[in-house]
Every structure is written in C-alpha cells, then in structure tokens.
Design a protein around this motif. Structure first.
Motif, PDB file in Angstrom:
ATOM      1  N   ARG A  37       0.694  -1.123   0.029  1.00  0.00           N
ATOM      2  CA  ARG A  37       0.070   0.133   0.042  1.00  0.00           C
ATOM      3  C   ARG A  37       0.795   1.152   0.088  1.00  0.00           C
ATOM      4  O   ARG A  37       0.680   2.149  -0.785  1.00  0.00           O
ATOM      5  CB  ARG A  37      -1.171   0.141   1.179  1.00  0.00           C
ATOM      6  CG  ARG A  37      -2.196  -0.880   1.026  1.00  0.00           C
ATOM      7  CD  ARG A  37      -3.135  -0.518   2.167  1.00  0.00           C
ATOM      8  NE  ARG A  37      -2.512  -0.609   3.500  1.00  0.00           N
ATOM      9  CZ  ARG A  37      -2.675  -1.786   4.360  1.00  0.00           C
ATOM     10  NH1 ARG A  37      -3.153  -2.897   3.726  1.00  0.00           N
ATOM     11  NH2 ARG A  37      -2.378  -1.783   5.653  1.00  0.00           N
ATOM     12  N   THR A  38       2.023   1.200   0.670  1.00  0.00           N
ATOM     13  CA  THR A  38       2.830   2.367   0.813  1.00  0.00           C
ATOM     14  C   THR A  38       3.559   2.747  -0.456  1.00  0.00           C
ATOM     15  O   THR A  38       3.846   3.531  -1.279  1.00  0.00           O
ATOM     16  CB  THR A  38       3.859   2.209   1.821  1.00  0.00           C
ATOM     17  OG1 THR A  38       3.325   1.976   3.314  1.00  0.00           O
ATOM     18  CG2 THR A  38       4.774   3.303   1.953  1.00  0.00           C
ATOM     19  N   PRO A  65       4.594   8.528  -5.750  1.00  0.00           N
ATOM     20  CA  PRO A  65       4.639   9.325  -6.867  1.00  0.00           C
ATOM     21  C   PRO A  65       4.761   8.676  -8.273  1.00  0.00           C
ATOM     22  O   PRO A  65       4.292   8.789  -9.277  1.00  0.00           O
ATOM     23  CB  PRO A  65       5.359  10.494  -6.801  1.00  0.00           C
ATOM     24  CG  PRO A  65       5.627  10.839  -5.566  1.00  0.00           C
ATOM     25  CD  PRO A  65       5.561   9.124  -4.714  1.00  0.00           C
ATOM     26  N   TYR A  66       6.012   7.924  -8.386  1.00  0.00           N
ATOM     27  CA  TYR A  66       6.242   7.058  -9.479  1.00  0.00           C
ATOM     28  C   TYR A  66       5.338   6.040 -10.104  1.00  0.00           C
ATOM     29  O   TYR A  66       5.295   5.676 -11.216  1.00  0.00           O
ATOM     30  CB  TYR A  66       7.641   6.497  -9.347  1.00  0.00           C
ATOM     31  CG  TYR A  66       7.809   5.275  -8.845  1.00  0.00           C
ATOM     32  CD1 TYR A  66       7.705   4.110  -9.159  1.00  0.00           C
ATOM     33  CD2 TYR A  66       8.076   5.358  -7.310  1.00  0.00           C
ATOM     34  CE1 TYR A  66       7.802   2.936  -8.355  1.00  0.00           C
ATOM     35  CE2 TYR A  66       8.057   4.375  -6.443  1.00  0.00           C
ATOM     36  CZ  TYR A  66       7.813   2.823  -7.158  1.00  0.00           C
ATOM     37  OH  TYR A  66       7.929   2.031  -6.076  1.00  0.00           O
ATOM     38  N   ALA A 104       3.134   6.294 -13.438  1.00  0.00           N
ATOM     39  CA  ALA A 104       3.096   5.281 -14.613  1.00  0.00           C
ATOM     40  C   ALA A 104       1.735   4.530 -14.742  1.00  0.00           C
ATOM     41  O   ALA A 104       1.160   4.532 -16.037  1.00  0.00           O
ATOM     42  CB  ALA A 104       3.836   3.980 -13.798  1.00  0.00           C
ATOM     43  N   LEU A 105       0.742   4.965 -13.831  1.00  0.00           N
ATOM     44  CA  LEU A 105      -0.789   4.600 -14.038  1.00  0.00           C
ATOM     45  C   LEU A 105      -1.259   5.681 -14.857  1.00  0.00           C
ATOM     46  O   LEU A 105      -2.000   5.354 -15.806  1.00  0.00           O
ATOM     47  CB  LEU A 105      -1.404   4.692 -12.749  1.00  0.00           C
ATOM     48  CG  LEU A 105      -1.103   3.334 -11.621  1.00  0.00           C
ATOM     49  CD1 LEU A 105      -1.783   3.634 -10.450  1.00  0.00           C
ATOM     50  CD2 LEU A 105      -1.731   1.940 -12.359  1.00  0.00           C
ATOM     51  N   ALA A 106      -0.967   6.990 -14.664  1.00  0.00           N
ATOM     52  CA  ALA A 106      -1.211   7.871 -15.559  1.00  0.00           C
ATOM     53  C   ALA A 106      -0.907   7.687 -16.985  1.00  0.00           C
ATOM     54  O   ALA A 106      -1.539   8.435 -17.875  1.00  0.00           O
ATOM     55  CB  ALA A 106      -0.761   9.331 -15.044  1.00  0.00           C
ATOM     56  N   LYS A 107       0.339   7.206 -17.333  1.00  0.00           N
ATOM     57  CA  LYS A 107       0.531   6.960 -18.527  1.00  0.00           C
ATOM     58  C   LYS A 107       0.083   5.796 -19.110  1.00  0.00           C
ATOM     59  O   LYS A 107       0.413   5.387 -20.332  1.00  0.00           O
ATOM     60  CB  LYS A 107       2.338   6.700 -18.424  1.00  0.00           C
ATOM     61  CG  LYS A 107       3.233   8.080 -18.164  1.00  0.00           C
ATOM     62  CD  LYS A 107       4.588   7.723 -18.209  1.00  0.00           C
ATOM     63  CE  LYS A 107       5.436   8.967 -18.024  1.00  0.00           C
ATOM     64  NZ  LYS A 107       6.738   8.836 -18.263  1.00  0.00           N
ATOM     65  N   GLY A 108      -0.926   5.375 -18.682  1.00  0.00           N
ATOM     66  CA  GLY A 108      -1.530   4.079 -19.195  1.00  0.00           C
ATOM     67  C   GLY A 108      -1.191   2.683 -18.996  1.00  0.00           C
ATOM     68  O   GLY A 108      -1.759   1.548 -19.294  1.00  0.00           O
ATOM     69  N   HIS A 140       6.836  -2.970 -10.525  1.00  0.00           N
ATOM     70  CA  HIS A 140       7.618  -1.956  -9.775  1.00  0.00           C
ATOM     71  C   HIS A 140       7.355  -1.993  -8.314  1.00  0.00           C
ATOM     72  O   HIS A 140       8.297  -1.786  -7.486  1.00  0.00           O
ATOM     73  CB  HIS A 140       7.220  -0.441 -10.283  1.00  0.00           C
ATOM     74  CG  HIS A 140       7.316  -0.260 -11.669  1.00  0.00           C
ATOM     75  ND1 HIS A 140       8.647   0.098 -12.042  1.00  0.00           N
ATOM     76  CD2 HIS A 140       6.568  -0.263 -12.627  1.00  0.00           C
ATOM     77  CE1 HIS A 140       8.551   0.186 -13.659  1.00  0.00           C
ATOM     78  NE2 HIS A 140       7.025   0.022 -13.932  1.00  0.00           N
ATOM     79  N   ALA A 141       6.113  -2.084  -7.926  1.00  0.00           N
ATOM     80  CA  ALA A 141       6.071  -1.932  -6.584  1.00  0.00           C
ATOM     81  C   ALA A 141       6.302  -3.390  -5.623  1.00  0.00           C
ATOM     82  O   ALA A 141       6.742  -2.990  -4.636  1.00  0.00           O
ATOM     83  CB  ALA A 141       4.533  -2.052  -6.187  1.00  0.00           C
ATOM     84  N   VAL A 142       6.181  -4.444  -6.208  1.00  0.00           N
ATOM     85  CA  VAL A 142       6.739  -5.658  -5.516  1.00  0.00           C
ATOM     86  C   VAL A 142       8.030  -5.509  -5.012  1.00  0.00           C
ATOM     87  O   VAL A 142       8.489  -5.905  -3.777  1.00  0.00           O
ATOM     88  CB  VAL A 142       6.549  -6.944  -6.343  1.00  0.00           C
ATOM     89  CG1 VAL A 142       6.810  -8.145  -5.788  1.00  0.00           C
ATOM     90  CG2 VAL A 142       4.966  -7.075  -6.590  1.00  0.00           C
ATOM     91  N   ARG A 143       8.893  -5.139  -6.050  1.00  0.00           N
ATOM     92  CA  ARG A 143      10.428  -5.426  -5.663  1.00  0.00           C
ATOM     93  C   ARG A 143      10.732  -4.160  -4.469  1.00  0.00           C
ATOM     94  O   ARG A 143      11.464  -4.586  -3.587  1.00  0.00           O
ATOM     95  CB  ARG A 143      11.382  -4.694  -6.764  1.00  0.00           C
ATOM     96  CG  ARG A 143      12.641  -4.917  -6.716  1.00  0.00           C
ATOM     97  CD  ARG A 143      13.369  -4.326  -7.757  1.00  0.00           C
ATOM     98  NE  ARG A 143      14.960  -4.332  -7.629  1.00  0.00           N
ATOM     99  CZ  ARG A 143      15.957  -4.278  -8.466  1.00  0.00           C
ATOM    100  NH1 ARG A 143      15.583  -4.102  -9.663  1.00  0.00           N
ATOM    101  NH2 ARG A 143      17.226  -4.407  -8.129  1.00  0.00           N
ATOM    102  N   ASN A 144      10.199  -3.072  -4.372  1.00  0.00           N
ATOM    103  CA  ASN A 144      10.343  -1.963  -3.430  1.00  0.00           C
ATOM    104  C   ASN A 144       9.743  -2.306  -2.007  1.00  0.00           C
ATOM    105  O   ASN A 144      10.297  -1.941  -1.090  1.00  0.00           O
ATOM    106  CB  ASN A 144       9.881  -0.645  -3.837  1.00  0.00           C
ATOM    107  CG  ASN A 144      10.645  -0.207  -5.248  1.00  0.00           C
ATOM    108  OD1 ASN A 144      11.991  -0.711  -5.203  1.00  0.00           O
ATOM    109  ND2 ASN A 144      10.304   0.716  -5.992  1.00  0.00           N
ATOM    110  N   ALA A 145       8.568  -3.186  -2.335  1.00  0.00           N
ATOM    111  CA  ALA A 145       7.759  -3.722  -1.131  1.00  0.00           C
ATOM    112  C   ALA A 145       8.170  -4.967  -0.562  1.00  0.00           C
ATOM    113  O   ALA A 145       7.650  -5.209   0.408  1.00  0.00           O
ATOM    114  CB  ALA A 145       6.368  -3.473  -1.535  1.00  0.00           C
TER     115      ALA A 145
END
Length: 318
Positions: free
Chosen positions: A202-203, A208-209, A213-217, A227-232
């Motif tokens: 969730r964090t 912002p990144y 990415a979501l805004a770019k489609g 992206h999120a899994v690696r950082n989380a």
C-alpha cells in the motif's frame, strides 16, 4: 559492499555472544543449586545425596568461581563443545545433530509455505478491484495471528486425520506426515508476512512514480508486479529473517502435538528434566539459526535496493 558485509558479520558475532551470555546467566544464576537440580533430573530433590551433588558440581565445573565457569564454557562453546546431557551423558552437539534434520525439514517446509501463502494473500488483496474481496483477504492475517498454534494443530488433526483420514496424525514417516505440522507452523508466520507485505505494498503503490506510471496508461497489475513488489519486498524479507529463530520455538509445540522427533521434543524433555546443558544448547542453536538467516537476508537486501549500501557507508571527509 565490504564494509557492509563486515558490519553485518560483527553484528552476528555480537548476537551469538549475547545469546550465550544471557542463557548462561538465566540458567546458572536462577535460585537453587544447579547440581541438585541436575542430579534430581526433574524428580524429587530431597532424594539427592550430598555425594551426588558434589560429584556433579565437580564434573560440570560448578565448584569454580562464576567468572571462570563462564570463560571456560564460552571457550568450549567456541570450539563446538556444548557439554553433555545430564540425562543420557551424550554430548549435546550429538543430540542436536540427531534431532536437527527432522526439525530442519519441518521448518523449511513451514517457511516456504508461509512465504507462498503470505505473499499470495497480500498480492491478491492489493491487486483486486473488488472491495469486499480485498477486505476479506486483508482481514485473514489478523485471524491467523490470533489463533494459538496448539489449537490450530489440534483442529487440523481432528478434521483431517480423525474425521476425514486424509493425513496421518502422528509420526514422521513420509511426506504426508509432514503436511499437517508444516501447515500448523506456517499459518501464524504466513499471517505476519501477509500483514507486513500488504502494508508495504500500500505504501509503495502510493508513491509518485507509481501514480505517474498509472497516468501514462500502465495497467495496475503491471505496475504492481513490475515496480511495487520489488520495493515493497524488503520489510517482509526482513521479517522472514527475524522469524527464523521463532520457528524453533514453534517447533517445540508442533512436534509435541504431532509426536514428531526433533529439536522440539528434545527441548520439551530437557525442560521437564531440567537438563541445563541441553536447554542451553537449544538456545544457542536458535541464536545461530537467527544469525545465519538474518545475515543471508541482509546480503539479499542490496540486490533489491542498492541504496542500502550507500546509506551504511561511512562518510568521507572532504
């Protein structure tokens, strides 16, 4: 990287020394005479003669000054000598080597299952768009944490062994005998992993990144797994290292419930008979397990986030 590794190795040695020192103090500074406790073997201490206690006191060096006892036993432990069992007279290291393979098999299966279950719940709860399903999945970890291990084991035995007769209730023969103990030991760990991983996801998804990415489609699933899994994954990975030592504590209950040989049953028998050398050996084994697992996790961290090495590198004067 070298400084990071040396720092972690120093911390590992310090943890092992602290674990040995605390276990020595707790086991040998408790009220009562350790020689009398060991001579009684968990029975009536009034039947122990003075000759028996004096012989044990001399055999285990308990007639020496406390500082000399500590230094001698620490030196022996460094060389792999943890003493002999009071009950059987067998070296503690030999007892642990005999019991370790069965417990290691159980612990490895439980940790692997915990990782799979915990990660699956966190990922499904974070990726689904259905609110009711997300709330249901993310509420499961709280239920898993609150359920006592022995109660989970008894319920599984009652349902899957006695009622439906799918898995054997006791023993350690074959893979089927490993399933219920591994599930029992894995459920609380899986619940903790799911809680930490879901919160970390969730964090990460609020960064912002991710929103860019979501805004770019990009699809939510692609952003989540790309992206999120690696950082989380760093917080749950750290938790796995911390839980490694707790698996031995859980094995005491699980191996007793399912009548499996291993470190757990050796610990239960040693505590019942007040076999101090064996209890201290199990404590040290738990500390070694924790240290090795934590060290392995610390070495994986820089692969996930290279900034960790940068933050731990000492500052260079300008």
């Amino acid at each position: 990287m070298r400084h990071y590794l040396l720092r972690r190795l120093f911390q590992a040695v310090f943890v092992l020394w602290a674990a040995y020192t605390v276990s020595f103090g707790v086991l040998y500074l408790l009220p009562g005479d350790p020689a009398t406790i060991m001579a009684a073997g968990g029975g009536d201490a009034t039947t122990v003669t003075r000759e028996q206690t004096d012989a044990l006191r001399h055999q285990y060096g308990l007639d020496q000054p406390l500082a000399e006892q500590y230094a001698t036993r620490l030196l022996h432990a460094v060389h792999g000598d943890l003493g002999r069992s009071v009950q059987s007279g067998v070296p503690v290291t030999h007892l642990l080597r005999q019991a370790l393979p069965t417990t290691a098999q159980l612990a490895a299966g439980a940790m692997l299952l915990a990782l799979v279950l915990g990660s699956a719940v966190a990922l499904l709860g974070s990726s689904t768009r259905r609110r009711w399903l997300r709330q249901l999945l993310l509420s499961l970890p709280s239920l898993g944490v609150s359920a006592p291990t022995f109660w989970v084991g008894l319920v599984l035995v009652q349902l899957l062994s006695f009622h439906w007769r799918i898995f054997p209730a006791f023993g350690d023969e074959g893979f089927s005998a490993l399933v219920l103990p591994a599930v029992t030991l894995a459920l609380p760990a899986a619940a903790l992993i799911a809680q930490v991983f879901a919160k970390s996801l969730r964090t990460a998804l609020a960064e912002p990144y991710i929103q860019t990415a979501l805004a770019k489609g990009a699809s939510r699933r692609r952003v989540l797994f790309g992206h999120a899994v690696r950082n989380a994954s760093i917080p749950p990975l750290t938790l796995v290292g911390i839980m490694a030592g707790n698996v031995l504590a859980g094995a005491v209950v699980v191996e007793t419930v399912f009548a499996r040989p291993g470190i757990g049953r050796e610990t239960a028998a040693a505590v019942t008979a007040q076999d101090i050398p064996v209890v201290q050996g199990v404590v040290i084994l738990g500390a070694v397990t924790f240290v090795l697992t934590s060290l392995a996790v610390d070495l994986v961290h820089p692969l996930l986030d290279p900034r960790i090495i940068t933050t731990t590198r000492p500052a260079v004067a300008a």
